[in-house]
Design a protein around this motif. Structure first.
Motif, mmCIF file in Angstrom:
data_model
loop_
_atom_site.group_PDB
_atom_site.id
_atom_site.type_symbol
_atom_site.label_atom_id
_atom_site.label_comp_id
_atom_site.label_asym_id
_atom_site.label_seq_id
_atom_site.Cartn_x
_atom_site.Cartn_y
_atom_site.Cartn_z
ATOM 1 N N UNK A 1 4.820 40.735 85.152
ATOM 2 C CA UNK A 1 5.856 41.487 85.832
ATOM 3 C C UNK A 1 5.491 42.936 86.087
ATOM 4 N N UNK A 2 4.273 43.324 85.748
ATOM 5 C CA UNK A 2 3.851 44.717 85.923
ATOM 6 C C UNK A 2 3.573 45.021 87.394
ATOM 7 N N UNK A 3 3.848 46.252 87.779
ATOM 8 C CA UNK A 3 3.441 46.741 89.096
ATOM 9 C C UNK A 3 1.928 46.923 89.118
ATOM 10 N N UNK A 4 1.402 47.182 90.307
ATOM 11 C CA UNK A 4 -0.037 47.402 90.435
ATOM 12 C C UNK A 4 -0.490 48.565 89.556
ATOM 13 N N UNK A 5 0.269 49.658 89.586
ATOM 14 C CA UNK A 5 -0.103 50.822 88.790
ATOM 15 C C UNK A 5 -0.043 50.556 87.304
ATOM 16 N N UNK A 6 0.976 49.828 86.854
ATOM 17 C CA UNK A 6 1.082 49.486 85.434
ATOM 18 C C UNK A 6 -0.058 48.563 85.023
ATOM 19 N N UNK A 7 -0.421 47.642 85.915
ATOM 20 C CA UNK A 7 -1.553 46.760 85.637
ATOM 21 C C UNK A 7 -2.853 47.542 85.488
ATOM 22 N N UNK A 8 -3.017 48.574 86.314
ATOM 23 C CA UNK A 8 -4.200 49.418 86.201
ATOM 24 C C UNK A 8 -4.223 50.139 84.848
ATOM 25 N N UNK A 9 -3.076 50.624 84.419
ATOM 26 C CA UNK A 9 -3.002 51.311 83.125
ATOM 27 C C UNK A 9 -3.335 50.349 81.976
ATOM 28 N N UNK A 10 -2.871 49.097 82.093
ATOM 29 C CA UNK A 10 -3.191 48.109 81.065
ATOM 30 C C UNK A 10 -4.686 47.806 81.070
ATOM 31 N N UNK A 11 -5.272 47.720 82.262
ATOM 32 C CA UNK A 11 -6.719 47.509 82.352
ATOM 33 C C UNK A 11 -7.504 48.653 81.737
ATOM 34 N N UNK A 12 -7.034 49.883 81.945
ATOM 35 C CA UNK A 12 -7.687 51.038 81.335
ATOM 36 C C UNK A 12 -7.535 51.016 79.817
ATOM 37 N N UNK A 13 -6.361 50.580 79.346
ATOM 38 C CA UNK A 13 -6.158 50.466 77.899
ATOM 39 C C UNK A 13 -7.158 49.481 77.297
ATOM 40 N N UNK A 14 -7.382 48.358 77.979
ATOM 41 C CA UNK A 14 -8.348 47.369 77.502
ATOM 42 C C UNK A 14 -9.762 47.951 77.490
ATOM 43 N N UNK A 15 -10.097 48.728 78.522
ATOM 44 C CA UNK A 15 -11.432 49.328 78.592
ATOM 45 C C UNK A 15 -11.649 50.339 77.472
ATOM 46 N N UNK A 16 -10.580 51.020 77.058
ATOM 47 C CA UNK A 16 -10.684 52.059 76.033
ATOM 48 C C UNK A 16 -10.487 51.518 74.612
ATOM 49 N N UNK A 17 -10.157 50.257 74.494
ATOM 50 C CA UNK A 17 -9.745 49.681 73.217
ATOM 51 C C UNK A 17 -10.774 49.893 72.106
ATOM 52 N N UNK A 18 -12.041 49.700 72.403
ATOM 53 C CA UNK A 18 -13.082 49.816 71.377
ATOM 54 C C UNK A 18 -13.690 51.197 71.256
ATOM 55 N N UNK A 19 -13.054 52.210 71.901
ATOM 56 C CA UNK A 19 -13.583 53.578 71.888
ATOM 57 C C UNK A 19 -15.056 53.579 72.281
ATOM 58 N N UNK A 20 -15.374 53.010 73.466
ATOM 59 C CA UNK A 20 -16.774 52.725 73.822
ATOM 60 C C UNK A 20 -17.584 53.956 74.226
ATOM 61 N N UNK A 21 -18.901 53.798 74.148
ATOM 62 C CA UNK A 21 -19.828 54.844 74.581
ATOM 63 C C UNK A 21 -20.023 54.827 76.094
ATOM 64 N N UNK A 22 -19.771 53.669 76.718
ATOM 65 C CA UNK A 22 -20.010 53.482 78.154
ATOM 66 C C UNK A 22 -18.748 52.928 78.794
ATOM 67 N N UNK A 23 -18.385 53.490 79.954
ATOM 68 C CA UNK A 23 -17.249 52.982 80.723
ATOM 69 C C UNK A 23 -17.715 52.610 82.119
#
Length: 314
Positions: A127-149
């Protein structure tokens, strides 16, 4: 660091990526540009091991993505924000990812807060909007506190506040010494975000340089001059064989534009000729100007101009 060497990808008789080599260094935001169909997404997928290359290699920190243990702790990626089970809540989606990489559950709440989704953590992602989906995708990318994005169109669908937040986040992460590789079609935003640029066209490398060098090398600059004695300045320019044109600014004031000349050159000429100036500024081309210049022969899909005036401006 990301290293791409001789990367090639064929889909049947179509070559999507053609002997591509470049390096993405830590400590700067590296922008990845190219027309539609240039091979940007395919390249990112090969870096992440989602597509197997026909030839060449792509490594992250000297290793293939497939060989990295607990990859979320090393590499955060956002290629498709819609790649979420629609019936899972935002928190459940992130908890599943965290569990798969041995990350503590508290990290889920941390990244949801970071991207501004704490209030909707329990809502279904479908039910997320496109923008909310992008924020969730960014949260997943940042989840492991990675060295590379590695982020493909991360600001797609975000509002101005969200776009500005992503810009600051990427610059802050690069400032910590991380490797940040981001693609976008929003050239004005890329101009404010990236320090370094990699540009491809038809699957091949077109340019790899700093942002400032790319603009300087692939587009023209001009000097803008206003003076109360326009005819005298024009005579000086003609004497030196310098092209120029007269134009009018939005306030109705006349000015001269001298292409491919610096303010130092025009100012020195006016001073030597005794012509007083009321304005002398450098007009620098934009990233869009430089990008259109260098990729004009690489676009796979090209629309016809809607009006003859559009063609005249190119």
């Amino acid at each position: 660091m990301i290293e791409v060497s001789g990367l090639t990808k064929d889909y049947g008789k179509v070559r999507a990526v053609d002997d591509l080599s470049f390096t993405v260094a830590p400590g700067v935001v590296t922008g990845f540009l190219g027309p539609n169909g240039a091979g940007k997404s395919t390249t990112m997928r090969m870096i992440l091991g989602l597509d197997a290359p026909t030839a060449g290699s792509a490594t992250i920190g000297g290793r293939r993505y497939a060989d990295i243990a607990r990859p979320l702790t090393k590499v955060g990626a956002l290629l498709d924000a819609k790649a979420v089970h629609p019936s899972r809540s935002a928190a459940a989606h992130l908890r599943w990812l965290a569990h798969s990489n041995g990350l503590p559950a508290r990290r889920v709440d941390e990244v949801l807060g970071l991207v501004g989704l704490s209030a909707v953590a329990g809502k279904k992602a479908g039910g997320f909007s496109l923008g909310m989906g992008q924020r969730l995708g960014l949260a997943a990318a940042l989840l492991g506190d990675p060295e590379v994005l590695i982020l493909d169109e991360p600001v797609n669908g975000l509002d101005p506040e969200g776009i500005r937040w992503v810009r600051g986040l990427l610059q802050a992460l690069a400032g910590e010494g991380r490797t940040v590789f981001v693609s976008s079609h929003l050239l004005a935003e890329m101009a404010m975000t990236a320090d370094h640029l990699i540009v491809i066209g038809q699957g091949r490398l077109v340019s790899e340089s700093s942002m400032s060098e790319f603009i300087r090398r692939h587009s023209a600059t001009s000097a803008i001059v206003r003076t109360p004695d326009l005819p005298a300045l024009q005579d000086l320019l003609r004497t030196e064989g310098l092209d120029h044109r007269v134009d009018v600014d939005p306030e109705g004031r006349q000015f001269l534009e001298v292409p491919d000349r610096t303010t130092d050159e025009v100012g020195a000429l006016a001073f030597a000729g005794g012509v007083a100036l009321t304005e002398l500024t450098q007009r620098r081309a934009s990233l869009e100007d430089a990008y259109m210049q260098i990729t004009r022969d690489s676009a796979q899909y090209r629309a016809q101009p809607a009006h003859p005036a559009q063609e005249e401006k190119r």
